[in-house]
Design a protein around this motif. Structure first.
Motif, PDB file in Angstrom:
ATOM      1  N   GLY A 190     -72.345  -0.138  95.274  1.00  0.00           N
ATOM      2  CA  GLY A 190     -71.712  -0.348  93.776  1.00  0.00           C
ATOM      3  C   GLY A 190     -71.338  -1.288  93.136  1.00  0.00           C
ATOM      4  O   GLY A 190     -70.188  -1.834  93.605  1.00  0.00           O
ATOM      5  N   CYS A 191     -71.127  -1.974  91.874  1.00  0.00           N
ATOM      6  CA  CYS A 191     -70.359  -2.535  90.973  1.00  0.00           C
ATOM      7  C   CYS A 191     -70.016  -1.754  89.679  1.00  0.00           C
ATOM      8  O   CYS A 191     -71.445  -2.017  88.874  1.00  0.00           O
ATOM      9  N   TYR A 192     -68.928  -1.743  89.130  1.00  0.00           N
ATOM     10  CA  TYR A 192     -68.648  -0.854  88.098  1.00  0.00           C
ATOM     11  C   TYR A 192     -67.458  -1.575  86.802  1.00  0.00           C
ATOM     12  O   TYR A 192     -66.642  -2.700  87.886  1.00  0.00           O
ATOM     13  N   PHE A 193     -67.972  -2.207  85.998  1.00  0.00           N
ATOM     14  CA  PHE A 193     -67.313  -2.659  85.426  1.00  0.00           C
ATOM     15  C   PHE A 193     -66.243  -1.400  84.440  1.00  0.00           C
ATOM     16  O   PHE A 193     -66.868  -1.283  82.945  1.00  0.00           O
ATOM     17  N   ALA A 194     -65.124  -0.678  84.779  1.00  0.00           N
ATOM     18  CA  ALA A 194     -64.549   0.733  84.046  1.00  0.00           C
ATOM     19  C   ALA A 194     -64.033   0.408  82.779  1.00  0.00           C
ATOM     20  O   ALA A 194     -62.405  -0.181  83.471  1.00  0.00           O
ATOM     21  N   ARG A 195     -64.317   0.663  81.745  1.00  0.00           N
ATOM     22  CA  ARG A 195     -62.691   0.728  80.818  1.00  0.00           C
ATOM     23  C   ARG A 195     -61.318   0.733  81.397  1.00  0.00           C
ATOM     24  O   ARG A 195     -60.552   0.395  81.048  1.00  0.00           O
ATOM     25  N   ALA A 196     -61.932   2.198  81.540  1.00  0.00           N
ATOM     26  CA  ALA A 196     -60.718   2.769  82.347  1.00  0.00           C
ATOM     27  C   ALA A 196     -59.597   2.044  82.899  1.00  0.00           C
ATOM     28  O   ALA A 196     -58.339   2.395  83.555  1.00  0.00           O
ATOM     29  N   PHE A 197     -60.664   1.722  84.315  1.00  0.00           N
ATOM     30  CA  PHE A 197     -59.322   1.151  85.281  1.00  0.00           C
ATOM     31  C   PHE A 197     -59.544  -0.429  84.072  1.00  0.00           C
ATOM     32  O   PHE A 197     -58.284  -0.928  84.527  1.00  0.00           O
ATOM     33  N   ILE A 198     -60.013  -1.188  83.851  1.00  0.00           N
ATOM     34  CA  ILE A 198     -59.533  -2.693  83.091  1.00  0.00           C
ATOM     35  C   ILE A 198     -58.694  -2.340  82.563  1.00  0.00           C
ATOM     36  O   ILE A 198     -57.765  -3.092  82.520  1.00  0.00           O
ATOM     37  N   GLU A 199     -58.711  -1.130  80.886  1.00  0.00           N
ATOM     38  CA  GLU A 199     -57.380  -1.142  79.860  1.00  0.00           C
ATOM     39  C   GLU A 199     -55.788  -0.123  80.612  1.00  0.00           C
ATOM     40  O   GLU A 199     -55.340  -0.081  80.424  1.00  0.00           O
ATOM     41  N   ASP A 200     -55.871   0.198  81.999  1.00  0.00           N
ATOM     42  CA  ASP A 200     -54.922   0.739  82.510  1.00  0.00           C
ATOM     43  C   ASP A 200     -53.963  -0.549  83.092  1.00  0.00           C
ATOM     44  O   ASP A 200     -53.970  -1.058  84.197  1.00  0.00           O
ATOM     45  N   GLN A 201     -52.796  -0.194  82.689  1.00  0.00           N
ATOM     46  CA  GLN A 201     -51.688  -0.637  82.400  1.00  0.00           C
ATOM     47  C   GLN A 201     -50.846  -1.616  83.923  1.00  0.00           C
ATOM     48  O   GLN A 201     -50.732  -2.396  84.587  1.00  0.00           O
ATOM     49  N   ALA A 202     -51.035   0.070  84.806  1.00  0.00           N
ATOM     50  CA  ALA A 202     -50.374   0.551  86.525  1.00  0.00           C
ATOM     51  C   ALA A 202     -51.643  -0.458  87.233  1.00  0.00           C
ATOM     52  O   ALA A 202     -51.151  -1.789  88.313  1.00  0.00           O
ATOM     53  N   ILE A 203     -53.155  -0.253  87.088  1.00  0.00           N
ATOM     54  CA  ILE A 203     -54.027  -1.515  87.903  1.00  0.00           C
ATOM     55  C   ILE A 203     -53.402  -2.358  87.773  1.00  0.00           C
ATOM     56  O   ILE A 203     -53.620  -3.399  88.573  1.00  0.00           O
ATOM     57  N   ARG A 204     -53.056  -2.980  85.991  1.00  0.00           N
ATOM     58  CA  ARG A 204     -53.247  -4.700  85.920  1.00  0.00           C
ATOM     59  C   ARG A 204     -52.820  -5.052  87.019  1.00  0.00           C
ATOM     60  O   ARG A 204     -51.889  -6.288  86.940  1.00  0.00           O
ATOM     61  N   GLU A 205     -50.940  -4.214  86.287  1.00  0.00           N
ATOM     62  CA  GLU A 205     -49.739  -4.388  87.354  1.00  0.00           C
ATOM     63  C   GLU A 205     -50.118  -4.832  89.022  1.00  0.00           C
ATOM     64  O   GLU A 205     -49.510  -6.003  89.773  1.00  0.00           O
TER      65      GLU A 205
END
Length: 425
Positions: free
Chosen positions: A368-383
């Motif tokens: 699968g390929c997903y563009f989950a808002r919860a991941f994209i907006e999470d600051q810890a994941i971004r960092e």
């Protein structure tokens, strides 16, 4: 029973062979069906009884409190609590087969002193045994069950056709304004009308952004023009089941962007299925699918680093956060992989199934390929992935949702075979 007596006798003989070197003459193995579970506050109400799959696979029976007993001296003997007239009046006589041996007989056997070691498998109400010998017995039983017999394959093909009836009905029902919940009902009604007993798991229907929720519970949300709809749903006959995911669009065809993502996931699916041969490590199938997805995302500018760096760092798991599949057939997770006591991560995903494929295994392939808002907006994941993910580009995708394609794949001597290809992709 679903299958002939000969099928069950052959199964029992295979398990006895697998256990032979572990047991002595004073050992007794008990495989328990389990007991009914009372509903909280339900007084005399219980949940629908589900026998432990190992007991059901060995016996073909679905009664609560049943026991399949095995010893080197006596072989296999089944024990049951006889149904009383009161049981039959309240619940019906379905499953009221003749069993020569009662649970009282089993108690006498245990108390007789012949057997010095009694080992419990299946659905045990007094707690799960953790000793090494019990664990090894359970693993070997699972390893025998893992290989699907021809009678199981035939049944699963039939169940796939039931699921196809559901997908056909659901597709006809799609239009702007219909809710996810309504689509679920169209699907499930058609599947039950086609002969299924029940759904093997909660049907997943996610539209728009909800398509990026891996286990999306169908809601009252209305689907709208321009949205993708992800449907992950199956069919079940006496716990044998299929697990299928298909994509739909509210409009007559995909947008160019939707088509590109769908084609990418479809390519990952095809490449993974191509690898499904005896001797192939399942982790390698997963890593191949992850590489295909990562290479596609590279073309769309989502990576700041190389595909290799993205994979090794685990950054791909932001957009592909699960393993490529699991064993399926008798229940949606079937035998699992109990040998895998410490699941490892491969390209960021922890694989609960991590074994070499063998002939007659049945396993899902569901990249699968997903563009989950919860991941994209999470600051810890971004960092965490700031050196690998181009977050400004990822922001543009967070309303897209996701795409998954799933089939149930039978491992053969040659090319793998999809038992769910009757459902159009």
């Amino acid at each position: 029973m679903l299958f002939t007596d000969e099928v069950y006798k052959n199964r029992q003989a295979k398990v006895a062979t697998a256990w032979k070197d572990l047991l002595g003459s004073a050992d007794l193995i008990l495989v328990h069906s389990g007991e009914s579970v009372q509903k909280p506050g339900g007084l005399d109400q219980t949940y629908d009884f589900l026998p432990h799959p190992s007991y059901f696979w060995l016996s073909g029976h679905r009664r609560a409190e049943g026991v399949m007993a095995y010893s080197l001296t006596e072989g296999w003997i089944e024990y049951q609590r006889p149904l009383s007239p009161v049981d039959i009046v309240w619940e019906g006589a379905e499953g009221n087969f003749v069993c020569e041996h009662s649970l009282e007989d089993l108690k006498k056997k245990i108390s007789g002193g012949t057997y010095k070691r009694i080992l419990h498998l299946g659905q045990i109400t007094t707690g799960t045994a953790t000793d090494e010998i019990t664990r090894e017995l359970a693993i070997r039983l699972d390893q025998v069950r893992r290989r699907k017999g021809p009678e199981e394959v035939r049944l699963i093909r039939q169940i796939a056709e039931m699921a196809n009836a559901g997908y056909t009905a659901l597709k006809k029902a799609i239009r702007p304004g219909v809710s996810e919940r309504e689509l679920q009902l169209h699907y499930e009604n058609a599947v039950l009308m086609a002969g299924a007993d029940k759904m093997p798991y909660g049907s997943i229907v996610g539209s728009g952004e909800n398509a990026a929720i891996l286990h999306a519970v169908p809601t009252a949300k209305k689907v709208t023009s321009g949205e993708l709809i992800l449907v992950d749903a199956g069919a079940d006959v006496e716990d044998y089941c299929v697990d299928i995911t298909r994509m739909f669009t509210v409009d007559e065809k995909f947008t160019s962007q939707q088509q590109e993502v769908y084609d990418l996931v479809h390519q990952a699916h095809k490449e993974a299925v191509k690898m499904c041969r005896p001797g192939t490590e399942w982790r390698d199938v997963h890593m191949k699918s992850a590489r295909v997805i990562a290479e596609g995302l590279k073309q769309w500018g989502l990576w700041k680093s190389s595909v290799d760096a993205v994979l090794e760092s685990g950054a791909i798991s932001v957009f592909y956060p699960h393993g490529v599949g699991h064993l399926v057939g008798l229940k949606v997770r079937d035998t699992g992989n109990p040998e895998n006591t410490n699941p490892k991560r491969y390209y960021g995903s922890r694989l609960r199934v991590d074994l070499a494929l063998e002939k007659d295994y049945l396993i899902t392939v569901e990249p699968g390929c997903y563009f989950a808002r919860a991941f994209i907006e999470d600051q810890a994941i971004r960092e965490n992935y700031k050196d690998h993910i181009n977050w400004s580009e990822a922001e543009k995708w967070k309303t897209f949702g996701g795409v998954r394609i799933e089939d149930d794949i039978l491992i053969t001597d040659g090319d793998a075979e999809s038992l769910t290809d009757c459902v159009p992709k």
